[in-house]
Scaffold this motif. Structure first.
Motif, PDB file in Angstrom:
ATOM      1  N   ARG A   1       0.828  -1.213   0.000  1.00 61.59           N
ATOM      2  CA  ARG A   1       0.000   0.000   0.000  1.00 61.59           C
ATOM      3  C   ARG A   1       0.859   1.258   0.000  1.00 61.59           C
ATOM      4  O   ARG A   1       0.492   2.266  -0.606  1.00 61.59           O
TER       5      ARG A   1
ATOM      6  N   GLU B   1      -0.611   3.237  -3.011  1.00 62.17           N
ATOM      7  CA  GLU B   1      -1.750   4.032  -2.569  1.00 62.17           C
ATOM      8  C   GLU B   1      -1.267   5.298  -1.868  1.00 62.17           C
ATOM      9  O   GLU B   1      -0.294   5.264  -1.109  1.00 62.17           O
TER      10      GLU B   1
ATOM     11  N   PRO C   1      -5.779   2.443  -7.883  1.00 61.42           N
ATOM     12  CA  PRO C   1      -6.529   2.428  -6.625  1.00 61.42           C
ATOM     13  C   PRO C   1      -7.953   2.918  -6.816  1.00 61.42           C
ATOM     14  O   PRO C   1      -8.234   3.710  -7.725  1.00 61.42           O
TER      15      PRO C   1
END
Length: 505
Positions: free
Chosen positions: A237, A241, A352
């Protein structure tokens, strides 16, 4: 005849820790274990030469066996010791005693930012900025001196009982112009690693800027921005992200705070402030734009959730290599605290989906509102905590207790070699313990070191003089001989130190 101080037997309050009670390098007496991390264990110790309490960080034996790691640790520790800044934990000494490689550092009586976050869950913006600014000042001094911390996290932010904020654990620090020497591995803590640290092992001041952005997000929301069932998922992540704006979890936070977090945690390091000094400038500018109402807004559900310590440990993490399927048991990966061998799972190259993530965050906030409000009432309405009182005078301790809605039950006294006479050694219940409002606390004050007067032994036969010293709690020292016209042979002429001298009992 010399009469050295009585040898005190230390009490091992840390079960199964072989270092507690030992003396390292003939100088540092290890009194208690403070914390255990992924790379080292930290102890409270006494420097027996200078008679001062300090923190002793001892590297785990598995890492101490790596000669190149130890060499770098010692070299860079010496460099960091030259940092002279009020918000940096001072380094006094480093060395090795057998298999123990240690660092002697300033001991800060207080707590860590992690302790504060566990207790409160989330902080008011003013409190968050009050902590972040001295942290950035300390890192800025390091950056301008040519060093990068590389492991910024709440555990490494110390908050003293006097309110001072200090950055600790520069054990992973390295020069800005060096490259990672551990092939395929990067040192750090998964929740705060910058993307370039994970992917390339890069370490310039912007990795500390990224970590500070994550810490600010955590202070404002009470939660880390990236979660996962395994460290590998958290790393993925970080790479793929963006850190969500704090206002997504705490509605009403100002756009200036969202912008600060976004600037510091940009996945592209070129878009971040160049170093901690530049980020500090942005923080001061943002604070100036906020009203008192915005700074003092109380975050909803500011109650610490159940916390998993595994993600907070400093670890040796494989640098991102060509992806392959994850083959290890999930629980084994989660429980490993020193070496994580699982790379991030093979990424799906889809972009995402922020709308779904935002919806999940909103639902999480609603749950916090429902559950957190009841817990907040129970904690605030019926209970309080014993405030930090260690090393306070009796008058100051009474005032702090009164301010917290508590009373003094009893005042006891005890000898202490390390705590100043007339100040608090301990409390019952202990500092930080939950206690009903208007309940009472027992204080134990220091009477200073226990002392014994050296008796007048002139004319005593040697065996009787030695017996008298032992009876008084002193240890007979070396015996020398000299001529005397008025003292019988075999009797004591004098002692060093002389009769009447106060010695520690």
């Amino acid at each position: 005849m010399t009469v050295p101080p009585r040898r005190l037997t230390s009490v091992d309050t840390t079960l199964q820790d072989p270092l507690v009670g030992q003396v390292l390098d003939g100088r540092y007496r290890v009194d208690a274990r403070i914390a255990v991390g992924g790379m080292a264990t930290v102890y409270r110790a006494l420097d027996t030469r200078l008679d001062r309490v300090l923190a002793l960080k001892v590297m785990h034996p598995t890492l101490a066996a790596d000669g190149s790691f130890v060499e770098r640790f010692i070299r860079e520790a010496k460099s960091v010791a030259r940092l002279d800044h009020p918000n940096v934990v001072q380094v006094f000494d480093q060395g090795a005693d057998g298999s123990y490689v240690y660092l002697a550092m300033e001991y800060v009586a207080g707590c860590t930012l992690r302790d504060v976050l566990r207790e409160r869950g989330a902080l008011q913006p003013r409190a968050a900025l009050d902590i972040l600014e001295p942290v950035l000042a300390a890192l800025g001094a390091a950056h301008r001196a040519g060093f990068v911390h590389r492991d910024m996290k709440p555990e490494n932010v110390l908050i003293g009982d006097d309110g001072r904020v200090k950055v600790a654990d520069f054990g992973l620090v390295r020069s800005v112009d060096t490259v990672t020497s551990t092939t395929g591995a990067v040192l750090g803590t998964v929740a705060y690693l910058a993307p370039e640290q994970i992917e390339h092992g890069a370490a310039d001041p912007r990795v500390d800027v990224y970590a500070c952005g994550v810490v600010l997000h955590e202070m404002l929301t009470g939660a880390k921005p990236h979660h996962g069932d395994s460290p590998a998922q958290v790393l993925y992540r970080h790479l793929n992200e963006d850190v969500p704006p704090p206002s997504a979890a705490v509605p009403g936070l100002s756009v200036e705070l969202d912008d600060l977090v976004a600037s510091a945690t940009a996945r592209n390091p070129e878009l971040r402030p160049a170093d901690a000094v530049a980020l500090l400038g942005q923080v001061l500018q943002a604070r100036g734009a906020l009203t008192d109402e915005q700074l003092d807004a109380v975050p909803p559900g500011a109650v610490a959730a159940e916390h998993d310590n595994a993600e907070d440990r400093t670890s040796v993490i494989p640098r991102l290599l060509p992806p392959h399927p994850v083959g290890e048991d999930r629980e084994a990966v989660l429980n490993r605290t020193s070496r994580l061998h699982t790379p991030p799972p093979e990424p799906s190259r889809r972009s995402p989906r922020p709308r779904r993530g935002l919806l999940a965050l909103i639902l999480a906030v609603l749950v916090v509102f429902g559950v957190g409000t009841g817990v907040w009432y129970i904690n605030s309405g019926q209970f309080t905590e014993v405030p930090p009182l260690l090393a306070k005078t009796e008058a100051d301790a009474r005032a702090r207790l009164k301010q917290a809605g508590l009373e003094v039950k009893q005042v006891k006294h005890a000898y202490s070699d390390t705590v100043k006479r007339g100040t608090v050694i301990s409390t019952d219940p202990a500092v930080g313990a939950r206690i009903r409002s208007h309940d009472a606390v027992t204080l134990t004050l220091s009477d200073g070191p226990e002392t014994v007067q050296v008796p007048d032994l002139k004319g005593y036969p040697l065996d009787q003089a030695q017996a008298r010293l032992k009876k008084d709690g002193l240890v007979p020292g070396m015996v020398t001989q000299a001529f005397s016209e008025d003292v019988p042979k075999g009797s004591v002429i004098g002692t060093d130190p002389g009769a009447g001298t106060e010695r520690h009992g």
